[in-house]
Design an enzyme around this catalytic site. Sequence first.
Site, PDB file in Angstrom:
ATOM      1  N   HIS A 127       0.793  -1.235   0.000  1.00 11.78           N
ATOM      2  CA  HIS A 127       0.000   0.000   0.000  1.00 11.78           C
ATOM      3  C   HIS A 127       0.820   1.278   0.000  1.00 11.78           C
ATOM      4  CE1 HIS A 127       1.007   0.227   4.235  1.00 11.78           C
ATOM      5  NE2 HIS A 127       0.485   1.430   4.280  1.00 11.78           N
TER       6      HIS A 127
HETATM    7  N1  UDP Z   1      -3.961  -4.869   8.739  1.00 14.26           N
HETATM    8  C1  UDP Z   1      -5.223  -5.417   8.877  1.00 14.26           C
HETATM    9  N2  UDP Z   1      -5.854  -5.897   7.748  1.00 14.26           N
HETATM   10  C2  UDP Z   1      -5.277  -5.873   6.515  1.00 14.26           C
HETATM   11  C3  UDP Z   1      -3.970  -5.328   6.401  1.00 14.26           C
HETATM   12  C4  UDP Z   1      -3.342  -4.822   7.524  1.00 14.26           C
HETATM   13  O1  UDP Z   1      -5.766  -5.473   9.983  1.00 14.26           O
HETATM   14  O2  UDP Z   1      -5.909  -6.305   5.547  1.00 14.26           O
HETATM   15  C5  UDP Z   1      -3.297  -4.347   9.946  1.00 14.26           C
HETATM   16  C6  UDP Z   1      -1.963  -4.961  10.234  1.00 14.26           C
HETATM   17  O3  UDP Z   1      -2.122  -6.164  10.966  1.00 14.26           O
HETATM   18  C7  UDP Z   1      -1.269  -3.882  11.028  1.00 14.26           C
HETATM   19  C8  UDP Z   1      -1.825  -2.616  10.429  1.00 14.26           C
HETATM   20  O4  UDP Z   1      -3.003  -2.983   9.737  1.00 14.26           O
HETATM   21  O5  UDP Z   1      -1.621  -3.941  12.393  1.00 14.26           O
HETATM   22  C9  UDP Z   1      -0.823  -2.012   9.502  1.00 14.26           C
HETATM   23  O6  UDP Z   1      -1.396  -0.959   8.829  1.00 14.26           O
HETATM   24  P1  UDP Z   1      -0.927  -0.458   7.412  1.00 14.26           P
HETATM   25  O7  UDP Z   1      -0.125  -1.522   6.761  1.00 14.26           O
HETATM   26  O8  UDP Z   1      -2.143   0.035   6.718  1.00 14.26           O
HETATM   27  O9  UDP Z   1      -0.049   0.829   7.765  1.00 14.26           O
HETATM   28  P2  UDP Z   1       1.457   1.036   8.210  1.00 14.26           P
HETATM   29  O10 UDP Z   1       1.746   0.124   9.354  1.00 14.26           O
HETATM   30  O11 UDP Z   1       2.324   0.800   7.017  1.00 14.26           O
HETATM   31  O12 UDP Z   1       1.499   2.467   8.635  1.00 14.26           O
END
Ligand code: UDP
Length: 356
Positions: free
Chosen positions: A206
């Site tokens: 993403h």
């Molecule tokens: N996550 C979720 N469902 C999904 C994909 C990710 O619950 O389909 C959770 C994942 O377990 C983690 C969080 O979303 O706790 C991560 O968020 P994201 O990857 O959107 O953002 P980043 O961490 O890169 O800021």
Amino acid sequence: MKILTVIGARPQFIKASVISRALSSMHSNVQEVLVHTGQHYDANMSDVFFTELGIPCPTHNLGIGGGTHGENTGRMLEKLEALMLLERPDRVLVYGDTDSTLAGSLAASKLHIPVAHVEAGLRSFNRKMPEEINRVLTDHLSSLLFAPTDRACSNLIKEGVAKEAIHRTGDVMYDVALLFKEHAKKPDWFDQAELRKDAFALCTIHRAENTDSPQNLKEILKGLDSENVKFVLPLHPRTRLKLQKIGAPLPSNVHVTEPVGYLEMMWLEANSKFIVTDSGGVQKEAYFHRKFCITLREETEWMELVEHQVNTLVGADSKRISDAIDGDTSFQSDAELYGDGLSAVRISKILTGDFL
Ligand code: UDP
């Protein structure tokens, strides 16, 4: 004491869940006003986390999402300032590195309300990432900086942040993982998709640097195309949109789903063979579940994972991705890098104490 919390995106709901819980269970004199900016608004990117993780219903929902960074940040800033003038909180609590984080910290600091930042001090040292700009600015607007690791603390000190403002608390995402471990849920579709436990890899994509570049997206899909590994890919709405736009077909070994809730995500992480991702949070969760992580980026804010050889950076390069997938994906480390599962309790105590 009144604390106004600004959240708006999936990882922020997850992080806020344990701190809201600690605040309400440990501090009867604290009122938390929860503001949802609306940055993530689909039910499977927002509501599901409130239900599953027991987060109280937001007091205010600003309904701001879907615009550019500038549009979103500007609109949030305006509405958050008005809200803060109305609510008159003693502190404003922000999480991570999104436009909601920056808008919350800017609005509060201009009104002379102390800002507390959870997940302070992380750096990719890549200013092309919108997240990097948000986190650097937020850290320098904050009076209380909750840093998850030693490295995060030393990044802040190198940038001249006052030592007294920095608190090394551990990582709240580890608290969440421990708290909800027992509730991990197998997705309904898993068996029908002819997938087997420990015989699939989990993938998420993403980051703007990947989704906004058709070249990078195509390279990643090419890298995932393999006869040896089946992938589960819960598709972020932004990635789905971009894939539709470029009309790139997904390899047949990739099982695409809608984004899953936290409990299903935990189950998929825990039962995967290894994880491929460009997410910050998922890199750490791979570690919590003792899974090797292949990171679709050229740098990471979580360098300790690379140093412990449980994470490898492969960028959006099909050859490096497929080499890593076919290489050694075993996990070997017993270090505890992210605290003791009590970070939220620690943060709530500091936040409600007389530390400012
Ligand atoms: N996550 C979720 N469902 C999904 C994909 C990710 O619950 O389909 C959770 C994942 O377990 C983690 C969080 O979303 O706790 C991560 O968020 P994201 O990857 O959107 O953002 P980043 O961490 O890169 O800021």
